[in-house]
Design a protein around this motif. Structure first.
Motif, mmCIF file in Angstrom:
data_model
loop_
_atom_site.group_PDB
_atom_site.id
_atom_site.type_symbol
_atom_site.label_atom_id
_atom_site.label_comp_id
_atom_site.label_asym_id
_atom_site.label_seq_id
_atom_site.Cartn_x
_atom_site.Cartn_y
_atom_site.Cartn_z
ATOM 1 N N UNK A 34 44.924 33.996 44.535
ATOM 2 C CA UNK A 34 45.407 34.013 43.163
ATOM 3 C C UNK A 34 45.497 32.596 42.618
ATOM 4 N N UNK A 35 45.291 32.468 41.313
ATOM 5 C CA UNK A 35 45.339 31.169 40.648
ATOM 6 C C UNK A 35 46.790 30.721 40.469
ATOM 7 N N UNK A 36 46.969 29.507 39.952
ATOM 8 C CA UNK A 36 48.309 28.977 39.717
ATOM 9 C C UNK A 36 49.062 29.791 38.674
ATOM 10 N N UNK A 37 48.333 30.545 37.849
ATOM 11 C CA UNK A 37 48.964 31.419 36.863
ATOM 12 C C UNK A 37 49.084 32.856 37.373
ATOM 13 N N UNK A 38 48.868 33.026 38.677
ATOM 14 C CA UNK A 38 49.020 34.311 39.360
ATOM 15 C C UNK A 38 48.004 35.357 38.924
ATOM 16 N N UNK A 39 46.833 34.906 38.544
ATOM 17 C CA UNK A 39 45.728 35.805 38.227
ATOM 18 C C UNK A 39 44.810 35.893 39.439
ATOM 19 N N UNK A 40 44.421 37.096 39.802
ATOM 20 C CA UNK A 40 43.510 37.289 40.923
ATOM 21 C C UNK A 40 42.200 36.567 40.647
ATOM 22 N N UNK A 41 41.818 35.646 41.537
ATOM 23 C CA UNK A 41 40.626 34.839 41.301
ATOM 24 C C UNK A 41 39.524 35.056 42.331
ATOM 25 N N UNK A 42 39.900 35.526 43.530
ATOM 26 C CA UNK A 42 38.883 35.654 44.574
ATOM 27 C C UNK A 42 39.218 36.790 45.533
ATOM 28 N N UNK A 43 38.214 37.583 45.837
ATOM 29 C CA UNK A 43 38.317 38.642 46.839
ATOM 30 C C UNK A 43 37.210 38.424 47.855
ATOM 31 N N UNK A 44 37.585 38.265 49.101
ATOM 32 C CA UNK A 44 36.605 38.224 50.195
ATOM 33 C C UNK A 44 36.933 39.368 51.140
ATOM 34 N N UNK A 45 35.948 40.200 51.390
ATOM 35 C CA UNK A 45 36.192 41.337 52.268
ATOM 36 C C UNK A 45 35.127 41.412 53.355
ATOM 37 N N UNK A 46 35.573 41.678 54.563
ATOM 38 C CA UNK A 46 34.680 41.905 55.695
ATOM 39 C C UNK A 46 34.758 43.391 56.028
#
Length: 265
Positions: free
Chosen positions: A118-130
């Motif tokens: 999550x970003x500094x503003x608490x917005x989801x910015x990245x999803x990495x999934x295996x």
């Protein structure tokens, strides 16, 4: 009266700013809610359940599956799964989570590891999934479910009392030492006794210092560290190629539990 009014005006920005500051706090409650929404999204096959914090509606989120860029509409997150077991850790320093999911649903079996950032503003910015499935290293979801559930029910992944917690540096260093050993047999790994390793569906105990390969470089590491749970999850390229997750439980500076998943396809 004028002096009172001026004082009020000078304090007003502070009062108005306080809610914004509180809203931008990445604490465990926030991360627990995000991890729970991820599990719900995967169960339903509905990515939008995860995107309630994203003003962009997901358009600017970096999403990879097995380290390849993909879209939310074509990735595993859009496939409904029966979730038989899940467990998450929370990194308030980096504002990130890691979740282990196990599905033994017939014809749709997976063991999945996902890091959310999550970003500094608490917005989801990245999803990495295996996403591991049939054909991946030691894949046996029924066995993984059995041992992972057993560990959780026995409290082996519970919170560590404050006075006994290791620092995030110690926790990460223990995981790094284990991964470094693959390419340097002189590395001193802080082995704990007992220690159990759940490698795919294979359960190895009471020592984790068994069957560690040599000549393998584990590179491009990304960490999620939870001091409260004494845990670090590491995403990396096994041998510089295969997508891999190793999660470590560290107690008193020593390794106690290891969970691994490695994509072979």
């Amino acid at each position: 009266m004028m002096r009172l009014f001026s004082t009020f005006l000078s304090l007003a920005p502070l009062a108005l700013g306080a809610p914004t500051a509180l809203a931008a706090t990445c604490d465990r409650d926030f991360l627990k809610a995000q991890a729970a929404s991820y599990v719900a999204a995967q169960k339903a096959g509905t990515p939008s359940l995860l995107l309630t914090n994203s003003s962009s509606g997901g358009s600017t989120i970096s999403y990879t599956q097995n380290f390849r860029t993909t879209t939310l509409s074509t990735g595993i997150l859009s496939t409904p799964l029966r979730i038989d077991h899940n467990r998450s850790i929370y990194d308030t320093t980096q504002c990130a989570t890691y979740t282990e999911l196990i599905s033994t649903e017939p014809n749709n079996q997976h063991v999945i590891g996902t890091q959310l950032r999550f970003s500094s503003s608490l917005v989801l910015s990245k999803i990495e999934t295996i996403v591991t499935s049939k054909g991946d290293w030691l894949f046996d979801p029924a066995s993984t479910l059995r041992y992972s559930s057993q560990e959780s029910s026995q409290g082996q992944w519970d919170e560590i009392p404050l006075a006994k917690r290791d620092t995030r540096a110690v926790i990460q260093a223990a995981g790094d030492a284990y991964l470094d050993l693959f390419n340097n047999q002189s590395v001193k790994v802080p082995w704990g006794t007992p220690c159990a390793r759940l490698e795919g569906g294979s359960y190895i105990q009471p020592s984790c210092n068994v069957g560690v390969p040599s000549g393998i470089r584990n590179v491009k590491r990304r960490y999620v560290v939870d001091e409260v749970l004494g845990t670090v999850d590491v995403f990396f390229e096994f041998a510089g190629a295969q997508p891999d997750s190793h999660e470590f439980r560290v107690e008193g500076g020593r390794l106690r539990l290891v969970h691994t998943m490695t994509v072979m396809k």
